[in-house]
Design a protein around this motif. Structure first.
Motif, PDB file in Angstrom:
ATOM      1  N   VAL A  25      14.349 -21.887  22.295  1.00  0.00           N
ATOM      2  CA  VAL A  25      13.807 -23.242  22.367  1.00  0.00           C
ATOM      3  C   VAL A  25      14.115 -23.806  23.746  1.00  0.00           C
ATOM      4  N   THR A  26      13.101 -24.325  24.414  1.00  0.00           N
ATOM      5  CA  THR A  26      13.248 -24.901  25.754  1.00  0.00           C
ATOM      6  C   THR A  26      12.852 -26.367  25.735  1.00  0.00           C
ATOM      7  N   CYS A  27      13.792 -27.224  26.094  1.00  0.00           N
ATOM      8  CA  CYS A  27      13.558 -28.664  26.185  1.00  0.00           C
ATOM      9  C   CYS A  27      13.542 -29.065  27.661  1.00  0.00           C
ATOM     10  N   THR A  28      12.530 -29.833  28.073  1.00  0.00           N
ATOM     11  CA  THR A  28      12.437 -30.282  29.459  1.00  0.00           C
ATOM     12  C   THR A  28      12.167 -31.784  29.508  1.00  0.00           C
TER      13      THR A  28
ATOM     14  N   PRO B  71      17.433 -32.185  33.171  1.00  0.00           N
ATOM     15  CA  PRO B  71      15.986 -32.000  33.071  1.00  0.00           C
ATOM     16  C   PRO B  71      15.587 -30.794  32.220  1.00  0.00           C
ATOM     17  N   HIS B  72      16.549 -29.957  31.860  1.00  0.00           N
ATOM     18  CA  HIS B  72      16.188 -28.778  31.063  1.00  0.00           C
ATOM     19  C   HIS B  72      17.389 -28.346  30.232  1.00  0.00           C
ATOM     20  N   CYS B  73      17.089 -27.750  29.089  1.00  0.00           N
ATOM     21  CA  CYS B  73      18.112 -27.157  28.232  1.00  0.00           C
ATOM     22  C   CYS B  73      17.433 -26.111  27.356  1.00  0.00           C
ATOM     23  N   THR B  74      18.042 -24.953  27.262  1.00  0.00           N
ATOM     24  CA  THR B  74      17.494 -23.850  26.467  1.00  0.00           C
ATOM     25  C   THR B  74      18.555 -23.364  25.485  1.00  0.00           C
TER      26      THR B  74
ATOM     27  N   SER C 107       5.140 -38.308  27.591  1.00  0.00           N
ATOM     28  CA  SER C 107       4.639 -37.523  28.728  1.00  0.00           C
ATOM     29  C   SER C 107       5.752 -37.120  29.681  1.00  0.00           C
ATOM     30  N   HIS C 108       6.967 -37.532  29.370  1.00  0.00           N
ATOM     31  CA  HIS C 108       8.080 -37.253  30.288  1.00  0.00           C
ATOM     32  C   HIS C 108       8.740 -35.894  30.036  1.00  0.00           C
ATOM     33  N   GLY C 109       8.370 -35.197  28.967  1.00  0.00           N
ATOM     34  CA  GLY C 109       9.032 -33.932  28.693  1.00  0.00           C
ATOM     35  C   GLY C 109       8.284 -33.089  27.685  1.00  0.00           C
ATOM     36  N   SER C 110       8.910 -31.989  27.288  1.00  0.00           N
ATOM     37  CA  SER C 110       8.270 -31.064  26.352  1.00  0.00           C
ATOM     38  C   SER C 110       9.343 -30.286  25.588  1.00  0.00           C
ATOM     39  N   ILE C 111       8.923 -29.703  24.465  1.00  0.00           N
ATOM     40  CA  ILE C 111       9.780 -28.818  23.676  1.00  0.00           C
ATOM     41  C   ILE C 111       8.944 -27.598  23.317  1.00  0.00           C
ATOM     42  N   GLY C 112       9.421 -26.432  23.707  1.00  0.00           N
ATOM     43  CA  GLY C 112       8.687 -25.196  23.435  1.00  0.00           C
ATOM     44  C   GLY C 112       9.500 -24.229  22.608  1.00  0.00           C
ATOM     45  N   PHE C 113       8.850 -23.577  21.640  1.00  0.00           N
ATOM     46  CA  PHE C 113       9.473 -22.552  20.806  1.00  0.00           C
ATOM     47  C   PHE C 113       8.845 -21.199  21.146  1.00  0.00           C
TER      48      PHE C 113
END
Length: 390
Positions: free
Chosen positions: A189-192, A251-254, A287-293
């Motif tokens: 999981v990547t959070c930005t 700005p990021h965490c995985t 719009s300031h970030g995203s979460i990807g799986f």
């Protein structure tokens, strides 16, 4: 030849085969084609029809078949890859060292010992006289998510003669049959978010804080499935990495996590609360970030019914007590789903010494495995009247 001398000679032959197999450093994600060809040549010399499948990046699966070209019979399966040897060995990990009855080397237990025993069994049997087929399957990259066998199974689906009555996978079980294990689903999981000065943390979203909220949901899920006895579901967040500096809003965490489950649970359903929480966090980020799986690994659970007649036959031949469950995953669930056949896990060696320095298997375990495989082939592939007995 006296029985003791025959046993000694058989043990020496197995140790020699295992030594040759271990000398191939077939670590996951590296080429295994030399080993596959070497095993293929041995089995072909014993009368097998050999196919080398999926030569991708120097890695391949092997299918070797004995007996008639028809459905039914027995399939023996193992993986050719091993985990990296790493440090801390007292001996050369890719050269078998014998100490007493134990043979040390990477892959001796997991699971080249089984491969050696299967080769020996084929050498001992009148394979030309089989009335049902015997298939030997070796896969690649099992240790990194049961990757290679999926391509082999796709090949089998298109060939009606590769439809065994039973699949036996030779993972290390100390030669006690196992009928079930958990499946696994793992994600990265990547959070930005946008970076900012830490003095603005009260107004800006943090990727680390977002990740922590999701990890808290995973922890809640584990608490909700905490069992009184053996677990049916487990969750684990294994790694986390994020941020750039103490005075910067991250700005990021995985992070990586997994869920393990029995056949009674759909892992996607189990993760619905987490996916709902992630959607809420996405809305908060705007719009300031995203979460990807990103899916890392997925393989199904296995459960062959304890009263399955094929399992009962394996139990009788192994003579090691009733089948139980194992705590680690195998390719078994994939075989069961693709071929719709009972699958049993049974092989030489102890899983507790696998993936560690000084991995070993005993000669006694190899001899027991050879006798077990010879008995399986004789009863399933060489004797008439199987259907009525089963």
């Amino acid at each position: 030849m006296p029985a003791s001398e025959a046993t000694t000679a058989a043990g020496q032959a197995l140790a020699h085969l295992l030594s040759d197999l271990v000398a191939f450093p077939t670590e996951s994600r590296t080429p295994n084609l030399e080993l596959i060809r070497w095993v293929g040549d041995h089995l072909e010399a014993s009368g097998a029809r050999v196919s080398v499948l999926d030569r991708a990046g120097g890695r391949a699966n092997l299918l070797a078949s004995f007996g008639p070209r028809c459905a039914g019979g027995l399939m023996l399966s193992g993986h050719s890859d091993v985990v990296p040897a790493g440090a801390g060995w007292a001996t050369d990990p890719y050269s078998v060292s014998k100490v007493g009855d134990s043979l040390y080397g990477r892959g001796t237990a997991d699971m080249k010992g089984f491969i050696a025993a299967a080769i020996r069994a084929c050498e001992q049997l009148p394979t030309d006289d089989l009335i049902r087929p015997l298939h030997i399957v070796l896969s690649y990259d099992e240790e990194v998510g049961c990757v290679g066998v999926r391509h082999a199974l796709d090949h089998f689906i298109d060939h009606d003669e590769v439809r065994p009555d039973l699949v036996v996978i030779g993972e290390p079980t100390m030669m006690r049959p196992s009928h079930s294990h958990m499946g696994k689903l793992a994600y990265q999981v990547t959070c930005t978010t946008e970076p900012g000065h830490s003095s603005l943390s009260h107004t800006m979203p943090s990727a680390i804080a977002t990740a922590v909220r999701l990890i808290a949901v995973i922890d809640d899920l584990q608490r909700a499935h905490r069992p009184d006895g053996d677990p049916e579901v487990t969750f684990n967040c294994g790694t986390i990495d994020g941020g750039t500096a103490l005075n910067v809003v991250a700005p990021h965490c995985t992070f990586n996590f997994e869920v393990r489950h029995t056949v009674d649970h759909d892992p996607d359903d189990l993760l619905t609360p987490l996916m709902d929480a992630a959607e809420g966090q996405r809305r908060a980020l705007g719009s300031h970030g995203s979460i990807g799986f990103e899916e890392i690994t997925r393989y199904p659970a296995l459960r062959t019914p304890s009263d399955d007649p094929w399992l009962r036959r394996v139990e009788r031949i192994a003579d090691a007590g009733p089948a139980g469950s194992i705590g680690y995953g195998t390719e078994g669930g994939l075989f069961a789903e693709a071929l719709n056949v009972p699958v049993v896990i049974c092989g030489p060696g102890d899983i507790t010494v696998a993936h560690r320095p000084d991995e070993y298997v005993t000669v006694d375990q190899l001899l027991r495995c050879e006798r077990f495989l010879v008995g399986l082939v004789q009863q399933i592939c060489a004797q008439p009247g199987l259907d009525s007995e089963t």
